[in-house]
Write an enzyme that holds these catalytic residues in place. Structure first.
Site, PDB file in Angstrom:
ATOM      1  CG  ASN A   8      49.736  31.457  52.251  1.00 22.89           C
ATOM      2  OD1 ASN A   8      49.166  30.475  52.718  1.00 22.89           O
ATOM      3  ND2 ASN A   8      51.039  31.648  52.392  1.00 22.89           N
ATOM      4  CG  ASN A   9      45.351  34.527  45.446  1.00 20.69           C
ATOM      5  OD1 ASN A   9      44.150  34.471  45.664  1.00 20.69           O
ATOM      6  ND2 ASN A   9      45.868  35.214  44.438  1.00 20.69           N
ATOM      7  CG  HIS A  11      40.121  35.688  44.631  1.00 16.54           C
ATOM      8  ND1 HIS A  11      40.400  36.896  45.189  1.00 16.54           N
ATOM      9  CD2 HIS A  11      38.815  35.712  44.298  1.00 16.54           C
ATOM     10  CE1 HIS A  11      39.302  37.624  45.195  1.00 16.54           C
ATOM     11  NE2 HIS A  11      38.326  36.929  44.661  1.00 16.54           N
ATOM     12  CE  LYS A  12      47.784  32.245  42.054  1.00 14.50           C
ATOM     13  NZ  LYS A  12      49.182  31.842  42.196  1.00 14.50           N
ATOM     14  CG  ASP A  68      54.885  31.824  38.527  1.00 16.28           C
ATOM     15  OD1 ASP A  68      54.403  32.490  39.458  1.00 16.28           O
ATOM     16  OD2 ASP A  68      55.755  32.276  37.765  1.00 16.28           O
ATOM     17  N   GLY A 149      43.371  40.275  40.174  1.00 16.73           N
ATOM     18  CA  GLY A 149      44.453  40.581  39.230  1.00 16.73           C
ATOM     19  C   GLY A 149      43.952  41.317  37.994  1.00 16.73           C
ATOM     20  CG  ASP A 151      40.280  37.747  36.690  1.00 19.48           C
ATOM     21  OD1 ASP A 151      40.997  37.228  35.818  1.00 19.48           O
ATOM     22  OD2 ASP A 151      39.933  37.152  37.726  1.00 19.48           O
ATOM     23  CE  LYS A 171      40.012  33.708  36.499  1.00 14.73           C
ATOM     24  NZ  LYS A 171      40.668  34.381  37.613  1.00 14.73           N
TER      25      LYS A 171
END
Ligand code: IMP
Length: 193
Positions: A8-9, A11-12, A68, A149, A151, A171
């Site tokens: 549910n992130n 960005h990811k 993960d 995170g 970064d 990235k």
């Protein structure tokens, strides 16, 4: 192809969607009615990715994948590693994690670190694992405000910029998650998905 990505992130989600392209429609757990936090209680990245993918698959029966990621710092014996999300606190407090990492790296000259991502894909009930790694180093101060995170503290090998100074495309081209997701995409494309 429609597939659940167990995160549910936001960005990811956008990083992974950008790598997979429009042939894939990513569905979030929330969109499938899974609103609780997905458990990740294992002591390895492989174990956690697998636990999250199985959790989603058991409840939806749909094809899905989970990732993960850990930041493995050489001078800290591979920490925070699998505990990266909860390094400083019980929650996902990126600012507190970065402060603790800087504190633990004070006076340390060996700055080598790497990000490692493991993806567990469950396709037609069968599990497949994919790994992506990027080597780099930890700065002694935060730089940049993109990404999330760790970064702002991580400079990948061959670059002078932190991940937080890069566009999402820059990235993704070299990141741990970008590499793992490209392996996943190649596997799915080879199957004609
Ligand atoms: P997760 O298991 O993928 O959620 O990652 C665990 C933790 O690692 C996150 O809470 C972040 O602190 C960190 N992390 C994961 N991926 C990245 C990344 O791409 N950049 C910076 N930090 C990351």
């Amino acid at each position: 192809m429609k597939i659940i990505f167990a995160t549910n992130n936001a960005h990811k989600l956008s990083e992974v969607q950008a790598v997979l392209g429009e042939a894939f429609t990513l569905v979030t757990p929330r969109e499938c009615g899974i609103t609780e936090e997905i458990p990740e209680e294992q002591e390895t990245l492989e174990g956690n990715a697998s636990q999250k993918a199985h959790y989603i698959h058991d409840r939806t029966g749909m094809d899905c994948f989970a990732d993960d990621t850990g930041l493995e710092v050489a001078a800290l014996g591979g920490a925070p590693g699998v505990h990266s999300a909860r390094y400083a606190t019980d929650g996902h407090d990126f600012a507190a994690n970065n402060r603790l990492l800087l504190k633990n790296m004070e006076g340390v000259t060996d700055r080598r670190a790497r990000f490692r991502t493991v993806i567990s894909l469950i396709l037609d009930g069968e599990e497949h694992l994919f790994e992506g790694v990027v080597e780099g180093r930890i700065l002694d101060h935060e730089t940049g405000c993109e990404g999330f995170g760790f970064d702002p503290l991580f400079v990948p090998e061959g670059s002078e910029k932190t991940f937080a100074e890069m566009s999402p495309a820059e990235k993704n081209a070299i990141s741990h998650r970008g590499r793992a997701v490209r392996k996943l995409a190649e596997y799915l494309h080879a199957l004609g998905k």
